[in-house]
Design a protein around this motif. Structure first.
Motif, PDB file in Angstrom:
ATOM      1  N   ASP A  36       0.856  -1.181   0.000  1.00 15.59           N
ATOM      2  CA  ASP A  36       0.000   0.000   0.000  1.00 15.59           C
ATOM      3  C   ASP A  36       0.893   1.233   0.000  1.00 15.59           C
ATOM      4  O   ASP A  36       1.456   1.613   1.031  1.00 15.59           O
ATOM      5  N   THR A  40      -6.333  -0.439  -7.395  1.00 13.77           N
ATOM      6  CA  THR A  40      -6.030   0.374  -6.216  1.00 13.77           C
ATOM      7  C   THR A  40      -6.600  -0.242  -4.955  1.00 13.77           C
ATOM      8  O   THR A  40      -5.914  -0.328  -3.919  1.00 13.77           O
ATOM      9  N   GLU A  41      -7.840  -0.704  -5.022  1.00 17.77           N
ATOM     10  CA  GLU A  41      -8.482  -1.240  -3.818  1.00 17.77           C
ATOM     11  C   GLU A  41      -7.805  -2.520  -3.330  1.00 17.77           C
ATOM     12  O   GLU A  41      -7.908  -2.870  -2.140  1.00 17.77           O
ATOM     13  N   ARG A  87      -5.097  -1.488  -0.765  1.00 14.97           N
ATOM     14  CA  ARG A  87      -5.539  -0.888   0.486  1.00 14.97           C
ATOM     15  C   ARG A  87      -5.569  -1.954   1.584  1.00 14.97           C
ATOM     16  O   ARG A  87      -6.163  -3.018   1.432  1.00 14.97           O
TER      17      ARG A  87
END
Length: 300
Positions: A134, A151-152, A155
Motif C-alpha cells: 500500500d 487500487t483497492e 488498500r
C-alpha cells in the motif's frame, strides 16, 4: 581514537571495483587494501580494518579470514579450509527480485505496489516472499490492464516501511538479480530511502545483460523471449511473484551456460559478462519500458 562513523559504499561503485580488482591478484590484508583502495598509508590499523570491513563485509564474492579476520580474498580463490571453504559460482546465494509499480519514475512519483523476492541457492530455486504494497497512490487504468492490480487491492496491504526490514533481510548477503536489474533496483532503493531504512548492499546481476552475452543469437531479450528460449512457463505474467519465479528459473539455466564457458566463480563471471552498457538519453517511463522494443532492456 574517536569512533569511525559508519560509511555506505555503492556496491557497484569505483571503490568496490578497485578492491575486487586488487583481490584478483591474490589475498590481501586490510592495511594493504586500505592503502591501495583509499590511499590510506601509515594510518591506524583499526581505521584500515573498519574501512575495509564497511566496504566489503556485505559483498558476497569476497570472504575474510586469517587469525584476526583481517585477510581478504575472492571467493573460490586461495586455499580452502574447513572454516572458509572455497566457493564456486553456484555456491553464491542469489535473491531474484521483481517489482510492480504505479507506472511512475523511481524517486519521482513512481511507487512499488507489489514486490517478490525468490531465493536461488546452489543452483536451485527456493522460497519466495511476495506481497502487495500500500503506497497510498492510485493505480492508473493502464497498469491495472497490464497487471490486474487495482487500487483497492493494495488498500490494507503493508506499507513499504512495514516490510523494509524483511526485504533487507531477504537480500542480505545475496547477489541482487532481476530482469532489467537497474529498473527494479532503482525502485527498491527509492522505497528503502523513503522508509528511512538502510539500502541493502551487495553486487547486482541483470539477466537481460546475461542474455545479451550468453544468447547473442536471440533477437529479443524481454522476459517472454528468454523464458520461451529456455522453456520456462511464466505463471501470472506481469505480477511480481510470477515474473520473479520465472526469472529465477532463467537464472539457473544461465548459470549453467556460464559454467559451460568456464565462468565458474563470481570474478570469472564478472569478467566474462563485462560491464553493462550505459544507456544514453532520458530515462524511459514505465509505460515505455513495458512496450518492448526499441530497448533490449525491457522486461516485457
Amino acid at each position: 581514537m574517536s569512533r569511525l562513523p559508519a560509511v555506505s559504499f555503492a556496491p557497484e561503485g569505483v571503490l568496490v571495483r578497485k578492491a575486487l580488482d586488487r583481490l584478483e591478484r591474490g589475498p590481501c590484508g586490510a592495511h594493504e587494501l586500505a592503502a591501495d583502495v583509499f590511499g590510506l598509508r601509515g594510518g591506524p590499523r583499526e581505521m584500515a580494518t573498519r574501512l575495509v570491513a564497511q566496504l566489503l563485509d556485505d559483498v558476497p564474492e569476497v570472504v575474510r579470514g586469517g587469525p584476526d579476520g583481517e585477510v581478504w580474498r575472492l571467493a573460490g580463490r586461495g586455499r580452502a579450509t574447513a572454516e572458509q571453504p572455497a566457493r564456486g559460482l553456484r555456491d553464491l546465494r542469489f535473491a531474484v527480485v521483481d517489482v510492480e509499480t504505479n507506472g511512475g519514475i523511481a524517486g519521482a512519483g513512481g511507487r512499488v505496489v507489489e514486490i517478490a523476492i525468490v531465493d536461488v541457492d546452489r543452483g536451485a530455486v527456493g522460497g519466495c516472499y511476495s506481497t502487495l504494497v500500500d503506497a497510498g497512490v492510485t493505480i492508473p487504468p493502464w497498469i491495472t490492464r497490464l497487471t490486474g492490480i487495482r487500487t483497492e487491492m493494495t488498500r490494507g496491504a503493508p506499507s513499504f516501511s512495514q516490510i523494509s526490514d524483511r526485504v533487507r533481510e531477504r537480500l542480505s548477503g545475496r547477489v541482487f538479480v532481476a530482469h532489467n536489474a537497474g529498473y527494479d533496483w532503482g525502485f527498491l532503493r527509492a522505497e528503502m530511502r523513503r522508509a528511512g531504512a538502510a539500502v541493502p548492499r551487495g553486487p547486482r546481476l541483470c539477466t537481460v545483460h546475461m542474455a545479451r552475452r550468453l544468447l547473442p543469437g536471440l533477437e529479443r531479450r524481454g522476459l517472454d523471449a528468454v523464458a520461451d528460449y529456455y522453456g520456462v512457463e511464466i505463471r501470472d505474467r506481469h505480477r511480481a511473484r510470477g515474473d520473479a519465479v520465472a526469472t529465477a528459473q532463467i537464472l539457473v539455466h544461465m548459470l549453467g551456460e556460464a559454467e559451460r564457458r568456464g565462468w565458474t566463480t563470481w570474478p570469472t563471471l564478472r569478467r566474462g559478462l563485462g560491464r553493462p552498457p550505459r544507456r544514453k538519453g532520458r530515462a524511459r517511463t514505465a509505460a515505455e519500458r513495458r512496450k518492448g522494443p526499441p530497448s533490449e532492456s525491457d522486461k516485457g
